[in-house]
Design a protein around this motif. Structure first.
Motif, short mmCIF file in Angstrom:
data_model
loop_
_atom_site.label_atom_id
_atom_site.label_comp_id
_atom_site.label_asym_id
_atom_site.label_seq_id
_atom_site.Cartn_x
_atom_site.Cartn_y
_atom_site.Cartn_z
N ASN A 191 0.82 -1.20 0.00
CA ASN A 191 0.00 0.00 0.00
C ASN A 191 0.86 1.26 0.00
OD1 ASN A 191 -2.45 -1.40 0.08
ND2 ASN A 191 -2.44 -1.49 2.32
N LEU A 192 0.73 2.04 -1.05
CA LEU A 192 1.40 3.34 -1.14
C LEU A 192 0.33 4.42 -0.96
CD1 LEU A 192 3.73 2.78 -4.25
CD2 LEU A 192 4.13 2.16 -1.84
N VAL A 193 0.45 5.19 0.11
CA VAL A 193 -0.57 6.18 0.46
C VAL A 193 -0.02 7.59 0.25
CG1 VAL A 193 -2.05 7.09 2.30
CG2 VAL A 193 -1.66 4.62 2.11
N PHE A 194 -0.81 8.40 -0.44
CA PHE A 194 -0.42 9.77 -0.77
C PHE A 194 -1.35 10.74 -0.05
CE2 PHE A 194 1.11 6.99 -3.98
CZ PHE A 194 2.31 7.52 -4.41
N HIS A 195 -0.78 11.47 0.91
CA HIS A 195 -1.55 12.39 1.75
C HIS A 195 -1.11 13.81 1.42
CE1 HIS A 195 -4.23 13.14 5.03
NE2 HIS A 195 -3.33 13.66 5.82
N GLY A 196 -2.07 14.64 1.06
CA GLY A 196 -1.69 16.00 0.70
C GLY A 196 -2.83 16.78 0.10
N HIS A 197 -2.51 17.59 -0.89
CA HIS A 197 -3.46 18.54 -1.46
C HIS A 197 -3.88 18.15 -2.88
CE1 HIS A 197 0.23 19.71 -3.30
NE2 HIS A 197 0.70 20.33 -2.23
N SER A 198 -4.17 19.14 -3.71
CA SER A 198 -4.73 18.89 -5.03
C SER A 198 -3.77 18.23 -6.01
CB SER A 198 -5.24 20.21 -5.63
OG SER A 198 -4.21 21.19 -5.63
N VAL A 199 -2.46 18.45 -5.84
CA VAL A 199 -1.52 17.92 -6.83
C VAL A 199 -1.48 16.39 -6.81
CG1 VAL A 199 0.88 17.89 -7.64
CG2 VAL A 199 -0.18 20.05 -6.91
N PRO A 200 -1.23 15.73 -5.66
CA PRO A 200 -1.33 14.27 -5.68
C PRO A 200 -2.73 13.76 -5.97
CG PRO A 200 -1.01 15.07 -3.44
CD PRO A 200 -0.77 16.22 -4.35
N SER A 201 -3.74 14.59 -5.74
CA SER A 201 -5.12 14.19 -6.05
C SER A 201 -5.39 14.13 -7.54
CB SER A 201 -6.11 15.17 -5.41
OG SER A 201 -5.96 15.21 -4.02
N GLY A 202 -4.53 14.78 -8.34
CA GLY A 202 -4.67 14.70 -9.79
C GLY A 202 -5.34 15.89 -10.44
N TYR A 203 -5.53 16.98 -9.69
CA TYR A 203 -6.17 18.16 -10.28
C TYR A 203 -5.28 18.76 -11.37
CZ TYR A 203 -10.01 18.32 -6.97
OH TYR A 203 -11.14 18.02 -6.26
N ALA A 204 -5.90 19.09 -12.48
CA ALA A 204 -5.21 19.76 -13.59
C ALA A 204 -5.72 21.21 -13.63
CB ALA A 204 -5.47 19.03 -14.89
N LYS A 205 -6.52 21.55 -14.63
CA LYS A 205 -7.16 22.87 -14.63
C LYS A 205 -8.46 22.71 -13.87
CE LYS A 205 -8.45 26.77 -17.54
NZ LYS A 205 -8.52 27.30 -18.93
N THR A 206 -8.51 23.26 -12.67
CA THR A 206 -9.67 23.07 -11.79
C THR A 206 -10.97 23.42 -12.51
OG1 THR A 206 -8.24 23.69 -9.93
CG2 THR A 206 -10.62 23.72 -9.54
N PRO A 207 -12.01 22.57 -12.39
CA PRO A 207 -12.15 21.43 -11.48
C PRO A 207 -11.81 20.07 -12.11
CG PRO A 207 -14.28 21.97 -12.40
CD PRO A 207 -13.31 22.95 -13.01
N GLU A 208 -11.16 20.05 -13.27
CA GLU A 208 -10.86 18.78 -13.93
C GLU A 208 -9.82 17.98 -13.13
OE1 GLU A 208 -9.57 17.04 -18.33
OE2 GLU A 208 -9.01 19.09 -17.77
N VAL A 209 -10.09 16.71 -12.92
CA VAL A 209 -9.16 15.81 -12.23
C VAL A 209 -8.67 14.77 -13.23
CG1 VAL A 209 -8.88 14.16 -10.34
CG2 VAL A 209 -10.39 16.14 -10.04
N ARG A 210 -7.37 14.81 -13.51
CA ARG A 210 -6.77 13.87 -14.46
C ARG A 210 -5.94 12.85 -13.67
NH1 ARG A 210 -7.37 15.39 -19.67
NH2 ARG A 210 -5.60 14.08 -20.30
N THR A 211 -6.64 11.90 -13.11
CA THR A 211 -6.05 10.94 -12.18
C THR A 211 -4.84 10.23 -12.76
OG1 THR A 211 -8.20 10.60 -11.15
CG2 THR A 211 -6.53 8.93 -10.74
N LEU A 212 -4.95 9.75 -13.98
CA LEU A 212 -3.87 8.96 -14.56
C LEU A 212 -2.66 9.81 -14.97
CD1 LEU A 212 -5.90 6.38 -16.67
CD2 LEU A 212 -5.04 6.19 -14.33
N ASP A 213 -2.83 11.14 -15.00
CA ASP A 213 -1.70 12.04 -15.25
C ASP A 213 -0.96 12.39 -13.97
OD1 ASP A 213 -2.35 12.09 -17.91
OD2 ASP A 213 -3.16 14.13 -17.92
N SER A 214 -1.56 12.11 -12.83
CA SER A 214 -0.99 12.52 -11.54
C SER A 214 0.27 11.72 -11.24
CB SER A 214 -2.00 12.33 -10.42
OG SER A 214 -2.25 10.95 -10.20
#
Length: 240
Positions: free
Chosen positions: A52-75
């Motif tokens: 298990n690799l856990v990423f705790h933080g803000h919008s960048v590890p969450s995958g946000y690109a140009k808000t509100p778009e979330v590009r998970t696989l680009d993160s």
């Protein structure tokens, strides 16, 4: 004369003890820190286990690109997964995001036990510094310390991340706030003898060479796929 010499030697020893770097007050070795995790990643079925690799933080590890778009696989967490699967084809790896857009470490520390420890991380990545440019440094330091200490108490490997870019910050200024927060994160890594990925350093080096950081950004404070790839590549070095 002998008494003076003995006193001088004693004084030198005391000074050496005061100025010496305390054990553990260095950043963990990139070669050995995750040695046990890397061994687990090499084990094939039926003796392998979930990592298990856990990423705790803000919008960048969450995958946000140009808000509100979330590009998970680009993160960068998922780009790291792609790199890890090339290196460790037998491994079962869970990428677990406990990160929230807009959050800082003070808020992240408040929900740490409930939202992070429950996942039993093998490796925990903490990435909050970008959202703390206008937050009280003492409170931020206390929050990071609390999360790190809690993770270490549960025998979790921890890797901190320095901030990725905010194009509104003038990197030409050596006293810019991103540099200040980078220094704080690096010091925390040294103090706790844990890992750190210097995202700020990677982007700052590109800036210093005259490269436009616009090429790596989806918006002023969110990296695009290329920017996330830079961070993922730095993270991957800990698993080689």
């Amino acid at each position: 004369m002998k008494i003076k010499l003995v006193c001088l030697c004693a004084l030198v020893l005391i000074m050496m003890q005061c100025t010496a770097v305390k054990p553990g007050h260095v950043i963990a070795s990139q070669n050995s820190y995750l040695a046990d995790i890397k061994t687990q990643l090499e084990i094939p079925w039926p003796n392998n286990r979930i990592i298990n690799l856990v990423f705790h933080g803000h919008s960048v590890p969450s995958g946000y690109a140009k808000t509100p778009e979330v590009r998970t696989l680009d993160s960068y967490p998922y780009q790291l997964l792609a790199l890890l699967k090339q290196r460790y084809p037998y491994a079962i790896i869970n990428i677990i995001l406990t990160s929230k857009g807009g959050e800082n470490s003070i808020q992240g520390a408040e929900r740490f036990k409930r939202d992070v420890l429950i996942h039993k991380p093998d490796v925990l990545f903490i990435d909050y510094a970008l959202n703390e440019l206008n937050t009280d440094s003492a409170k931020v330091h206390k929050a990071w310390n609390a999360m790190i200490n809690s993770a270490l108490k549960h025998h979790i490997k921890v890797i901190l991340l320095t901030p990725s870019p905010d194009l509104r910050v003038n990197l030409a200024d050596p006293n810019n706030p991103l540099k200040h927060h980078t220094d704080q994160v690096m010091e925390l890594a040294r103090y706790h003898h844990i890992g750190v990925v210097n995202s700020f350093g990677v982007f700052n080096d590109l800036f210093a060479k005259g490269d436009s950081l616009q090429h790596y950004m989806a918006q002023v404070n969110h990296p695009n796929q290329s920017g996330n790839a830079l961070i993922a590549n730095e993270l991957f070095k800990w698993f080689k």
